[in-house]
Design a protein around this motif. Sequence first.
Motif, short mmCIF file in Angstrom:
data_model
loop_
_atom_site.label_atom_id
_atom_site.label_comp_id
_atom_site.label_asym_id
_atom_site.label_seq_id
_atom_site.Cartn_x
_atom_site.Cartn_y
_atom_site.Cartn_z
N THR A 96 150.56 38.30 9.81
CA THR A 96 149.14 38.11 10.06
C THR A 96 148.70 36.68 9.72
O THR A 96 147.96 36.05 10.48
N ILE A 97 149.17 36.17 8.59
CA ILE A 97 148.81 34.81 8.18
C ILE A 97 149.38 33.79 9.17
O ILE A 97 148.67 32.88 9.62
N ALA A 98 150.66 33.97 9.53
CA ALA A 98 151.28 33.05 10.48
C ALA A 98 150.61 33.15 11.85
O ALA A 98 150.33 32.13 12.50
N GLY A 99 150.32 34.39 12.27
CA GLY A 99 149.66 34.57 13.56
C GLY A 99 148.27 33.97 13.58
O GLY A 99 147.86 33.35 14.57
N SER A 100 147.52 34.14 12.48
CA SER A 100 146.16 33.61 12.41
C SER A 100 146.14 32.08 12.40
O SER A 100 145.15 31.47 12.83
N ALA A 101 147.21 31.47 11.93
CA ALA A 101 147.27 30.01 11.89
C ALA A 101 147.35 29.40 13.28
O ALA A 101 146.96 28.25 13.48
N VAL A 102 147.85 30.18 14.23
CA VAL A 102 147.99 29.65 15.59
C VAL A 102 147.13 30.38 16.61
O VAL A 102 146.93 29.89 17.73
N TYR A 103 146.62 31.57 16.21
CA TYR A 103 145.94 32.42 17.18
C TYR A 103 144.85 33.21 16.46
O TYR A 103 145.13 33.97 15.55
N ASP A 104 143.60 33.04 16.84
CA ASP A 104 142.46 33.62 16.11
C ASP A 104 142.52 35.14 15.97
O ASP A 104 142.87 35.85 16.92
N ARG A 105 142.14 35.63 14.77
CA ARG A 105 141.96 37.05 14.48
C ARG A 105 143.13 37.91 14.98
O ARG A 105 142.96 38.93 15.64
N PHE A 106 144.33 37.51 14.62
CA PHE A 106 145.56 38.19 15.06
C PHE A 106 145.55 39.67 14.70
O PHE A 106 145.79 40.54 15.54
N PHE A 107 145.29 39.97 13.43
CA PHE A 107 145.32 41.36 12.96
C PHE A 107 144.21 42.18 13.62
O PHE A 107 144.42 43.34 14.01
N CYS A 108 143.02 41.59 13.74
CA CYS A 108 141.89 42.30 14.35
C CYS A 108 142.19 42.72 15.78
O CYS A 108 141.84 43.82 16.20
N LYS A 109 142.85 41.85 16.52
CA LYS A 109 143.10 42.12 17.94
C LYS A 109 144.13 43.21 18.16
O LYS A 109 143.98 44.04 19.07
N TYR A 110 145.16 43.22 17.33
CA TYR A 110 146.31 44.05 17.66
C TYR A 110 146.61 45.18 16.67
O TYR A 110 147.22 46.17 17.05
N LEU A 111 146.23 45.03 15.41
CA LEU A 111 146.76 45.94 14.39
C LEU A 111 145.72 46.70 13.58
O LEU A 111 146.07 47.69 12.94
N CYS A 112 144.47 46.29 13.58
CA CYS A 112 143.50 46.87 12.63
C CYS A 112 142.97 48.23 13.09
O CYS A 112 142.23 48.31 14.09
N PRO A 113 143.28 49.30 12.36
CA PRO A 113 142.78 50.62 12.76
C PRO A 113 141.28 50.79 12.54
O PRO A 113 140.61 51.46 13.31
N MET A 114 140.75 50.15 11.49
CA MET A 114 139.32 50.26 11.24
C MET A 114 138.55 49.52 12.33
O MET A 114 137.51 50.00 12.80
#
Length: 375
Positions: A181-199
């Motif tokens: 998530t940290i690595a993805g967010s460094a290159v691509y906005d809101r990585f976890f929100c887009k693909y992984l966040c159940p809430m």
Amino acid sequence: MNTNKKIKWIRAGLLSAVLFFVTYKAYMHNVLGGGSDGSPSVHALCPYGGLESLYILLSTGGTLPKIFTGTIIVFVMSLMVAFLFRRAFCGTICPFGGIQEFFAFIGKKVFKKRFIVPSSIDRPLRYLKYAILALTAGAAWKTGELWMSPYDPWAAYAHIFEGPAALIDEFPIGTALLIITIAGSAVYDRFFCKYLCPMGAFLGLVSKLSPYKIERNKDVCIDCGICAKTCPVNIAVDNVESVKSIECINCQKCTLSCPKEGALKTRFAGKNIKPAILLSLVLLIFFGGIGLGKLSGYAQFLPEPIAEGELIQIDEIKGYMTLDEVSKHIGMPINELYERLGIESTVPSDTKFKEISNYNPDIDTHTAKDLLKSE
């Protein structure tokens, strides 16, 4: 500094403040534990804990371990915000969103640009969070436990203070996802929100009922594309008449960055609403609801203290309990307790249960409970 820039800074400050508060609570939870005199775990402070507890709450009136009445209030307030103003919780309050934006800021400084995932990959991946929602909520309802915890990057973040060994042993997948998530967010906005966040997935579904939307006046719009470029979830704001996507986290970046007055408007039930008013209402509803819960005494984030002389099951032993407390509350003499755990009698009786591996490296808390159960 104009009004829009001020609102941007206020929003960034809010995300930072919530992240700092929850991080501090996570640190204190590591120091004090989660007992009645301790500090809440991040599970108790996260609205998803309320969703995970929903089945047992409706069927028995109880909650999952580590989830309390305060968690339910946080969950309800996040639902109310989503119903009224879409995923504004995600865009203005969520501390894990704050982490992603922090590393996005660093990434922009380092790489000087944001990378874009091709639509053929991006679009199907967006459905992954709904599968995670169904899996994790369903497993919690069926097992009656926080099934997701070992796989949760947010839980892994909260245990950073325990050191690398604890992260690898207790949260191997969660730690891996945190790094991704940290690595993805460094290159691509809101990585976890887009693909992984159940809430986020759940709040997105609730937001379909919201009377709030962002409208684009195509007669005023100058087609500069700034709104789409600033959108952290990559909505093509410049190509639609109104933003109704469940991906929208209502961060207001598009409206606050638009150079043409009147091109983008925030609307609630057909009426214009200024971004500053919108932000104020979101904060008032969310934090006001929690505040009222605290004042009424209903919003509890810690367990009630164990009464003097009350006996508990061995499986109910908590890591923050001292060996002396464990001895008293399971009804086992302290010398027998030490003998079963294989530790010297010189070990202080105020040692926390989760620290016994410091004195017997061959056992952890789970093994220790098994040893105490053995005849």
